[in-house]
Write an enzyme that holds these catalytic residues in place. Structure first.
Site, PDB file in Angstrom:
ATOM      1  N   CYS A   1       0.730   0.652  10.321  1.00 34.87           N
ATOM      2  CA  CYS A   1       0.297  -0.425   9.423  1.00 34.87           C
ATOM      3  C   CYS A   1       1.454  -1.201   8.786  1.00 34.87           C
ATOM      4  O   CYS A   1       2.287  -0.623   8.076  1.00 34.87           O
ATOM      5  CB  CYS A   1      -0.598   0.156   8.331  1.00 34.87           C
ATOM      6  SG  CYS A   1      -1.187  -1.127   7.215  1.00 34.87           S
TER       7      CYS A   1
ATOM      8  N   CYS B   1     -19.299   1.804   8.757  1.00 36.22           N
ATOM      9  CA  CYS B   1     -18.499   1.209   9.820  1.00 36.22           C
ATOM     10  C   CYS B   1     -17.288   2.130   9.971  1.00 36.22           C
ATOM     11  O   CYS B   1     -16.500   2.261   9.027  1.00 36.22           O
ATOM     12  CB  CYS B   1     -18.073  -0.202   9.419  1.00 36.22           C
ATOM     13  SG  CYS B   1     -16.893  -0.934  10.566  1.00 36.22           S
TER      14      CYS B   1
ATOM     15  N   CYS C   1       0.466   5.072   6.781  1.00 39.18           N
ATOM     16  CA  CYS C   1      -0.148   4.971   8.119  1.00 39.18           C
ATOM     17  C   CYS C   1       0.880   4.335   9.076  1.00 39.18           C
ATOM     18  O   CYS C   1       1.306   3.192   8.835  1.00 39.18           O
ATOM     19  CB  CYS C   1      -1.420   4.131   8.061  1.00 39.18           C
ATOM     20  SG  CYS C   1      -2.537   4.637   6.744  1.00 39.18           S
TER      21      CYS C   1
ATOM     22  N   ARG D   1     -17.408  -2.342  18.295  1.00 41.88           N
ATOM     23  CA  ARG D   1     -16.635  -3.570  18.071  1.00 41.88           C
ATOM     24  C   ARG D   1     -15.278  -3.514  18.755  1.00 41.88           C
ATOM     25  O   ARG D   1     -14.501  -2.585  18.554  1.00 41.88           O
ATOM     26  CB  ARG D   1     -16.444  -3.839  16.574  1.00 41.88           C
ATOM     27  CG  ARG D   1     -15.657  -5.128  16.327  1.00 41.88           C
ATOM     28  CD  ARG D   1     -15.640  -5.559  14.873  1.00 41.88           C
ATOM     29  NE  ARG D   1     -16.993  -5.563  14.346  1.00 41.88           N
ATOM     30  CZ  ARG D   1     -17.398  -4.792  13.355  1.00 41.88           C
ATOM     31  NH1 ARG D   1     -16.564  -3.997  12.750  1.00 41.88           N
ATOM     32  NH2 ARG D   1     -18.638  -4.840  12.959  1.00 41.88           N
TER      33      ARG D   1
ATOM     34  N   CYS E   1     -19.163  -6.555   4.304  1.00 39.57           N
ATOM     35  CA  CYS E   1     -18.515  -5.284   4.584  1.00 39.57           C
ATOM     36  C   CYS E   1     -17.214  -5.257   3.790  1.00 39.57           C
ATOM     37  O   CYS E   1     -16.591  -6.298   3.597  1.00 39.57           O
ATOM     38  CB  CYS E   1     -18.226  -5.179   6.079  1.00 39.57           C
ATOM     39  SG  CYS E   1     -17.354  -3.661   6.542  1.00 39.57           S
TER      40      CYS E   1
ATOM     41  N   CYS F   1       0.836  -1.204   0.000  1.00 35.23           N
ATOM     42  CA  CYS F   1       0.000   0.000   0.000  1.00 35.23           C
ATOM     43  C   CYS F   1       0.873   1.258   0.000  1.00 35.23           C
ATOM     44  O   CYS F   1       1.813   1.376   0.788  1.00 35.23           O
ATOM     45  CB  CYS F   1      -0.914  -0.002   1.217  1.00 35.23           C
ATOM     46  SG  CYS F   1      -1.999   1.448   1.252  1.00 35.23           S
TER      47      CYS F   1
ATOM     48  N   CYS G   1     -16.158  -9.467   6.378  1.00 37.37           N
ATOM     49  CA  CYS G   1     -15.527  -8.205   5.979  1.00 37.37           C
ATOM     50  C   CYS G   1     -14.324  -8.496   5.101  1.00 37.37           C
ATOM     51  O   CYS G   1     -13.526  -9.385   5.421  1.00 37.37           O
ATOM     52  CB  CYS G   1     -15.051  -7.434   7.204  1.00 37.37           C
ATOM     53  SG  CYS G   1     -16.327  -7.261   8.453  1.00 37.37           S
TER      54      CYS G   1
HETATM   55  S1  SF4 Z   1      -4.006   1.221   6.969  1.00 37.04           S
HETATM   56 FE1  SF4 Z   1      -2.394   0.157   5.781  1.00 37.04          FE
HETATM   57  S2  SF4 Z   1      -3.495  -0.720   4.050  1.00 37.04           S
HETATM   58 FE2  SF4 Z   1      -4.836   0.849   4.931  1.00 37.04          FE
HETATM   59  S3  SF4 Z   1      -4.382   2.733   3.832  1.00 37.04           S
HETATM   60 FE3  SF4 Z   1      -3.023   2.741   5.616  1.00 37.04          FE
HETATM   61  S4  SF4 Z   1      -1.112   1.777   4.902  1.00 37.04           S
HETATM   62 FE4  SF4 Z   1      -2.710   1.276   3.411  1.00 37.04          FE
END
Ligand code: SF4
Length: 333
Positions: free
Chosen positions: A80, A208, A77, A280, A148, A73, A117
């Site tokens: 993540c 959600c 974040c 949740r 979901c 990705c 999900c």
């Molecule tokens: S949480 Fe992870 S998978 Fe989702 S947008 Fe952020 S970096 Fe990408």
């Protein structure tokens, strides 16, 4: 003795605002913060009262989460392991095909899940990705499960295509308070999140939306996150409260852990401010003791992720959850 005299704070006086001005928030942030600051017993008592007004207190909904496209990705974040910016050992994969997803959904149903999900690590899906996801949604719906998806940012048209395919819920978390957002993610901003949520609502899907706590935020910022969620009009039908799972290689690895009782408080405040939402207990459950999980259910959590994996991090296995449900006399719904 009245409630007001047994507590150091008058529990019954902390209420959603009846705003004098039409645009004033239903739950001003100071009112949310005041809930966080109640004595623990008062907070849990109030959360239980609200919970029992709207739900059977011994029923917990179970959702299963499958990563349909893992890793790679472009977003950053900080929590993540699927971000390309961090070296976490997660291998990027292709979008799963319909048969793989159908098999996983059938197995989840067999084990008691009512909602399935599907998560994909995209910043924003392309239209051709949506065409494939539409097929997955149809396959899961055909098994009689609620569906979901969490796929990143959506355009208005993409949201409508998913709704037409029968998608029940779209997950898109706000993650944290607006002022803390820049510390966690730099590749998109809060307004991007709100725009996608608006497209989801406009398309007629259930929302959600929740966040992650334990990312080094202050209590004031936790109150800010809950206030954002509770002041949506309408507030989300489903509110995942995640506890950060610290993954080696991500910038948030090595933070001081959050006090578990503060996590329980966050669940209770979510329950009080969003009385009819499914709150949740999401990521982070594997690291939680049974006693903390039991307190979360007492605080009004009435949904869990179920299955041994959450996208890429672990989750308590099926037997452990069965045993915990039996000990607490909980039923799935
Ligand atoms: S949480 Fe992870 S998978 Fe989702 S947008 Fe952020 S970096 Fe990408």
């Amino acid at each position: 003795m009245t409630e007001a005299t047994v507590s150091s704070q008058p529990v019954h006086l902390i209420r959603p605002g009846k705003p004098a001005e039409p645009d004033a928030p239903r739950w001003p942030r100071p009112a949310v913060l005041a809930l966080f600051e109640l004595p623990f017993n008062d907070l849990l008592y109030r959360a239980q009262q609200v919970h029992r007004q709207h739900f059977d207190a011994n029923e917990v909904q179970r959702s299963t989460l499958l990563s349909i496209k893992t890793g790679g990705c472009p977003e950053d974040c900080s929590y993540c392991p699927q971000s390309v910016h961090y070296d976490t050992g997660v291998q990027a994969g292709k979008l799963l095909d319909v048969d793989e997803v159908r098999r996983a959904a059938a197995a989840a149903k067999e084990q008691g899940a009512s909602r399935f999900c599907m998560g994909a690590a995209w910043r924003a899906p392309k239209d051709r990705d949506i065409e494939k996801v539409v097929e997955l949604v149809r396959a899961v719906k055909d098994l009689g499960l609620e569906t979901c998806c969490t796929l990143g940012m959506l355009t208005d048209r993409q949201a409508r295509a998913l709704k037409e395919a029968g998608l029940d819920y779209y997950n898109h978390n706000l993650d944290t308070a607006p002022e803390a957002y820049g510390r966690i993610i730099s590749t998109r901003d809060y307004q991007d999140r709100l725009d996608t949520l608006e497209h989801v609502r406009a398309a007629g899907m259930h929302v959600c939306c929740g966040g992650i706590v334990g990312m080094g935020e202050s209590r004031e910022e936790r109150a800010g996150l809950i206030a954002q969620l509770a002041n949506m009009d309408p507030y989300p039908e489903s509110v995942p409260i995640n506890h950060l799972v610290q993954v080696e290689g991500t910038p948030l690895h090595g933070l001081d852990p959050l006090d578990p009782l503060e996590f329980v408080r966050t669940i209770a405040v979510a329950r009080i401010t969003m009385p009819t939402a499914r709150v949740r207990l999401s990521a982070g459950r594997q690291q939680m003791s049974e006693a903390v999980q039991a307190l979360c259910f007492l605080a009004g959590a009435n949904s869990i992720f179920y299955g041994d994996k959450l996208l890429t991090t672990g989750n308590p296995d099926w037997e452990r959850d069965q045993s915990l449900f039996a000990k607490l006399g909980l039923r799935s719904c």
